[in-house]
Design a protein around this motif. Structure first.
Motif, mmCIF file in Angstrom:
data_model
loop_
_atom_site.group_PDB
_atom_site.id
_atom_site.type_symbol
_atom_site.label_atom_id
_atom_site.label_comp_id
_atom_site.label_asym_id
_atom_site.label_seq_id
_atom_site.Cartn_x
_atom_site.Cartn_y
_atom_site.Cartn_z
ATOM 1 N N ALA A 70 0.638 -1.133 0.070
ATOM 2 C CA ALA A 70 0.217 -0.068 0.204
ATOM 3 C C ALA A 70 0.824 1.307 0.173
ATOM 4 N N GLN A 81 -0.863 14.499 -4.584
ATOM 5 C CA GLN A 81 -1.975 13.742 -5.088
ATOM 6 C C GLN A 81 -2.332 13.281 -6.555
ATOM 7 N N ASN B 99 -9.554 7.649 -8.848
ATOM 8 C CA ASN B 99 -8.006 7.456 -9.484
ATOM 9 C C ASN B 99 -8.260 7.258 -10.817
ATOM 10 N N GLU B 100 -9.702 6.738 -11.210
ATOM 11 C CA GLU B 100 -9.895 6.401 -12.563
ATOM 12 C C GLU B 100 -10.349 7.692 -13.220
ATOM 13 N N ALA B 116 -6.962 18.693 5.102
ATOM 14 C CA ALA B 116 -6.146 18.015 3.830
ATOM 15 C C ALA B 116 -6.363 16.572 4.020
ATOM 16 N N LYS B 119 -9.551 14.456 2.492
ATOM 17 C CA LYS B 119 -10.204 14.862 1.205
ATOM 18 C C LYS B 119 -8.685 14.132 0.238
ATOM 19 N N TRP B 120 -9.229 13.969 -1.125
ATOM 20 C CA TRP B 120 -8.257 13.647 -1.956
ATOM 21 C C TRP B 120 -8.578 14.306 -3.378
ATOM 22 N N ARG B 121 -7.200 14.977 -3.704
ATOM 23 C CA ARG B 121 -7.510 15.831 -4.982
ATOM 24 C C ARG B 121 -8.566 16.652 -5.260
ATOM 25 N N ARG B 188 -2.623 -4.383 8.424
ATOM 26 C CA ARG B 188 -1.542 -3.527 8.167
ATOM 27 C C ARG B 188 -0.956 -3.104 9.473
ATOM 28 N N ASN B 324 -5.857 8.132 1.085
ATOM 29 C CA ASN B 324 -4.834 8.409 0.225
ATOM 30 C C ASN B 324 -4.553 7.219 -0.718
ATOM 31 N N ALA B 325 -3.835 7.298 -1.487
ATOM 32 C CA ALA B 325 -3.449 6.481 -2.593
ATOM 33 C C ALA B 325 -2.970 4.897 -2.153
ATOM 34 N N SER B 326 -2.662 4.779 -0.949
ATOM 35 C CA SER B 326 -2.631 3.501 -0.266
ATOM 36 C C SER B 326 -3.856 2.654 -0.175
ATOM 37 N N LEU B 328 -5.760 2.009 -2.385
ATOM 38 C CA LEU B 328 -5.751 1.551 -3.827
ATOM 39 C C LEU B 328 -5.580 0.063 -3.834
ATOM 40 N N ALA B 329 -4.485 -0.162 -2.874
ATOM 41 C CA ALA B 329 -4.006 -1.597 -2.617
ATOM 42 C C ALA B 329 -5.048 -2.726 -2.287
ATOM 43 N N ASP B 332 -6.870 -4.072 -5.535
ATOM 44 C CA ASP B 332 -5.778 -4.832 -6.117
ATOM 45 C C ASP B 332 -6.525 -6.311 -6.238
#
Lengths: 468, 352
Positions: A70, A81, B99-100, B116, B119-121, B188, B324-326, B328-329, B332
């Motif tokens: 991750a 971001q 992300n898409e 911050a 939120k994302w982007r 995790r 955040n982007a983590s 996205l794991a 998968d």
């Protein structure tokens, strides 16, 4: 005459051109290196994520599999971001895992086999940056290598590049402003000696030709020296002129005083014979004075005619012949043996002023007739000396003492001969004429006795047949 | 010969045309803008916020569709008929949609001021702060020390297995996106969660799809102990069902943040943006804090259900699932497969 160039404007224009040119280059360079720096920084993130993912690749039974970490995805996202992408493919083309169908070409795959590859690409309308590598590992079974590609959108890079560029550009603009200000000051300071010189010259009276005393920079020293030499020349000329006027007025006073006394004496008597004698003397004296005045006029005319030479092709042999023939019929030469010897192929063409050379010849012959005793031989010669031609006059008179030769060409110099009625200007005039033709009058003593005067002139090509 | 209508007839015609155009225009103005919200969020829990929004925006007609997280994800990916607003508790799937590029950025002062970390982007916003809790029946306490930490839970499952056999409930990671996310996040932080999974497996744990089902089971008496329930629903339930105790774990507690975004192809983007901005506004969060158990994120809001209050009560052990982007794991496929394989293995490891 075209409008005068402004030094200041020229300097300013050059400065602007140089700054604009260099500045644009510098700004382009700054932009390129900002982009490169941003790319390097962000590519580092791609590399870190890629390595983290590579680390997690396992080949439990020879086929690769991955539990995607991750944190690697957050590394890819960076603090801006970005949208993140990953794509793993086994050697046989099987997709191991991916979150997007990235535009990875065969070429890119090939390149990734030899080392880490970084590429810009477009994906679904967004500009992205991809990093690819081939991952291989050791293990108990043969392990197929894996193509590992990660990527993210370019927003952060653009922001970073923009920030870096802005910093550079601001610094550059500030520097340009400061430089411009300093250069303006320097320019004004550097050009101030010119102003000082201008002020000094303006402050002078129009007829002031004293040397200029002013401290100037080295580059202007030459200008100042030339100006001062010009003034010195003018002073010299003025002195010469004053001397000449002084001599001339002295020379004129003498015969005029003679005229006056002769007339007074004649008026004092009642004898017509005396009057006749007096009038004859007056006639001769008046003739001499008028001749003197004429020669003085010639000399001034020669000196002050200016540098415009009106030399034209001239057949010197013909001129010589005409003048000798003219003199042969004159009374003044009857007592002498006047001869002509031309020792060159005729016609002898030179570039010269006909009237001036005629005057020269008249002066020579006149001098020769005056200063040699009757019966003397006077020969005019025209001889070829290589490419030049020598025009000379020789006599077998008493000549002149060696030490007086050099003074002969000075105005009013009569070589200690006060017994004749010459003016003393003849040879000065002849020398002047010689100078106008680019040469000088040379005087030699003949052996066993006599004087030779000569000038050397260059022969010129014959003119077209239309010449008379 | 040209046919000319008499002038009076033409005037009447034009008047009628003008009148009907005017009527149509005014009716269009009075017609409400629909707003399609696909949400994995129980309507009855969210109702106060919807009512407040509707009251402030009479011209917007709310079309609120209460779905499962899977359906919400599918609907968000529907290119033919996209919704306006997408709300879900399945955080990794919301992140994947962002992300898409399925979400569009929200340009509003409420969005700019939003913290911050939540939120994302500027596209997707976590607008609730729901702690993940354990829940148990009151009578459990009479037989064994009630659990306060994860370690306690493991202890109970080990020491009192006979009592708890068949009476433990948890999320099914296969069938519940939220459940899957919570277990992944637990793993995790510490691999010891697998011990818990094994112990639960040994106690023949029941796996449910939703917190509500777990709570119903607890109230019915079928279950005595529940792991990783949504604290928001659990606390509300406990208010009306006093035999249920809700415990925020003392060692650490995950916090789930429901995420909302405006769809890129929203048919009514203005209304959609207004709605999401309302969720993030002081007023919207105030409603959230006072009239829903969803816990407000904003620290300038006062009410019984605020993140600040939670922190004050529970302490520093709150660990919001990071937006955040983590995340996205977790979506998968390969990682999910590996996780579920392990889940299956661990669940049965003690009973083989």
């Amino acid at each position: 005459m075209p409008a005068p160039v402004s030094l200041k404007r020229r300097l300013t224009l050059w400065l602007v051109i140089i700054v604009a040119g260099l500045g644009t280059l510098l700004l382009i360079e700054a932009w390129t290196s900002a982009r490169k720096a941003a790319d390097r920084a962000m590519d580092g993130q791609l590399e870190a994520a890629s390595l983290t993912i590579a680390e997690s690749l396992q080949w439990p039974d020879g086929t690769p599999t991955l539990e995607i970490p991750a944190s690697a995805l957050q590394i890819l996202a960076t603090r801006w971001q970005e949208r993140v992408f990953y794509w793993l493919q086994a050697d046989n083309g099987r997709i191991i895992t991916r979150n997007a169908d990235l535009p990875i070409t065969q070429v890119m795959e090939q390149q990734a086999r030899s080392g880490p590859v970084y590429r810009d690409a477009e994906f679904e309308g967004a500009r992205i940056r991809l990093a690819g590598r081939e991952v291989d590992s050791a293990g108990w079974d043969t392990q197929e290598p894996v193509q590992l590609w990660v990527g993210h959108t370019r927003h952060g890079r653009d922001v970073l590049a923009g920030e870096l560029f802005e910093k550079s550009a601001t610094r550059f603009v500030a520097m340009v402003m400061i430089t411009a200000a300093l250069v303006t000051i320097a320019m004004l300071t550097a050009l101030s000696p010119l102003k000082a010189l201008r002020r000094t010259l303006r402050a002078r009276r129009a007829d002031d030709i004293s040397p200029i005393e002013l401290g100037v920079p080295r580059e202007m020293q030459e200008l100042l020296d030339t100006l001062n030499r010009l003034f010195a020349d003018q002073r010299g000329q003025r002195d010469m002129l004053l001397r000449f006027i002084a001599d001339a007025s002295h020379q004129l006073k003498t015969p005029l005083a003679g005229l006056q006394s002769t007339s007074e004496l004649a008026l004092a008597v009642e004898d017509p014979a005396e009057w006749r004698r007096a009038l004859t003397a007056v006639q001769a004296s008046a003739g001499r004075t008028s001749r003197l005045a004429g020669q003085m006029l010639s000399l001034t005319r020669l000196d002050h005619l200016g540098p415009t030479h009106e030399r034209r092709p001239l057949a010197l042999d013909r001129l010589l012949r005409d003048i000798v023939i003219e003199w042969a019929e004159r009374e003044a030469s009857q007592a002498h043996d006047l001869g002509l010897a031309i020792e060159a192929s005729t016609p002898v063409w030179i570039d010269g002023e006909a009237w001036a050379l005629a005057e020269l010849l008249h002066n020579w012959i006149d001098n020769a007739c005056r200063y040699t005793p009757p019966g003397s031989t006077i020969t005019l010669k025209l001889a070829a000396i290589g490419d030049d031609v020598r025009l000379s006059i020789e006599d077998d008179g008493p000549g002149v003492p060696a030490d007086a030769v050099s003074r002969l060409t000075r105005p009013f110099e009569r070589a200690q001969r006060q017994d004749t009625e010459g003016s003393g200007l003849g040879l000065a005039i002849a020398d002047s004429i010689a100078q106008r033709h680019g040469t000088r009058l040379r005087i030699e003593t003949c052996q066993p006795r006599g004087l030779r005067l000569y000038i050397d002139l260059s022969r010129s090509a014959s003119p077209p047949e239309s010449a008379a | 010969m040209k046919h000319r209508s008499p002038p009076r007839f033409r005037l009447v015609t034009w008047l009628l045309v003008g009148l009907s155009v005017g009527l149509m225009a005014s009716s269009a103005a009075r017609a409400a803008t629909p707003l399609i919200i696909e949400a994995a969020l129980d309507r009855d829990v969210f109702e106060p916020v919807l009512e407040a929004f509707a009251a402030e925006n009479p011209r917007i007609e709310l079309d609120y569709r209460d779905r499962s997280t899977l359906t919400v994800d599918q609907r968000a990916r529907d290119t033919r008929d996209p919704p306006d607003v997408v709300i879900s508790s399945a955080m990794p799937w919301q992140m994947a949609l962002s992300n898409e590029g399925v979400a569009q950025p929200l340009d509003a002062p409420e969005a700019d001021q939003w913290p911050a970390w939540a939120k994302w982007r500027d596209e997707v916003f976590g607008f609730t702060f729901e702690p993940i809790v354990m829940a148990y029946r009151l009578e459990l306490a009479s037989h064994m020390p009630p659990p306060e930490t994860h370690r306690d839970l493991l202890q109970l499952l080990t020491d009192y297995r006979e009592w708890l056999d068949g009476r433990v409930v948890g999320y099914s990671p296969r069938d519940s996106g939220v459940g899957y996310t919570l277990y992944q996040q637990d793993a995790r932080y510490t691999p010891r969660v697998w011990d818990l999974v094994a112990a639960m497996g040994a106690a023949d744990v029941h796996l449910e799809k939703t917190t509500r089902k777990m709570l119903e089971g607890l109230s019915d008496g079928r279950y005595w102990l529940g792991y990783n329930l949504l604290g928001s629903y659990a606390m509300v339930w406990a208010q009306t069902h006093p035999d249920i105790i809700v415990q925020v774990p003392n060692d650490y507690s995950l916090v789930l943040m429901r995420m909302a975004f405006v769809h890129r192809d929203a048919p009514h983007p203005e209304a959609a943006k207004r709605f999401v901005a309302f969720l993030l506004s002081r007023r919207g969060q105030h409603i959230l804090a006072g009239q829903t158990p969803l816990f407000s994120v904003r620290d300038d809001v006062v009410g019984p259900y605020t993140a600040q209050r939670l922190r004050d009560q529970v302490g520093d052990h709150l660990y919001p699932i990071p937006i955040n982007a983590s995340l996205l794991a977790f979506v998968d496929a390969l990682r999910r497969q590996a996780f579920l394989r392990r889940w299956d293995r661990e669940l049965h490891i003690l009973t083989e």
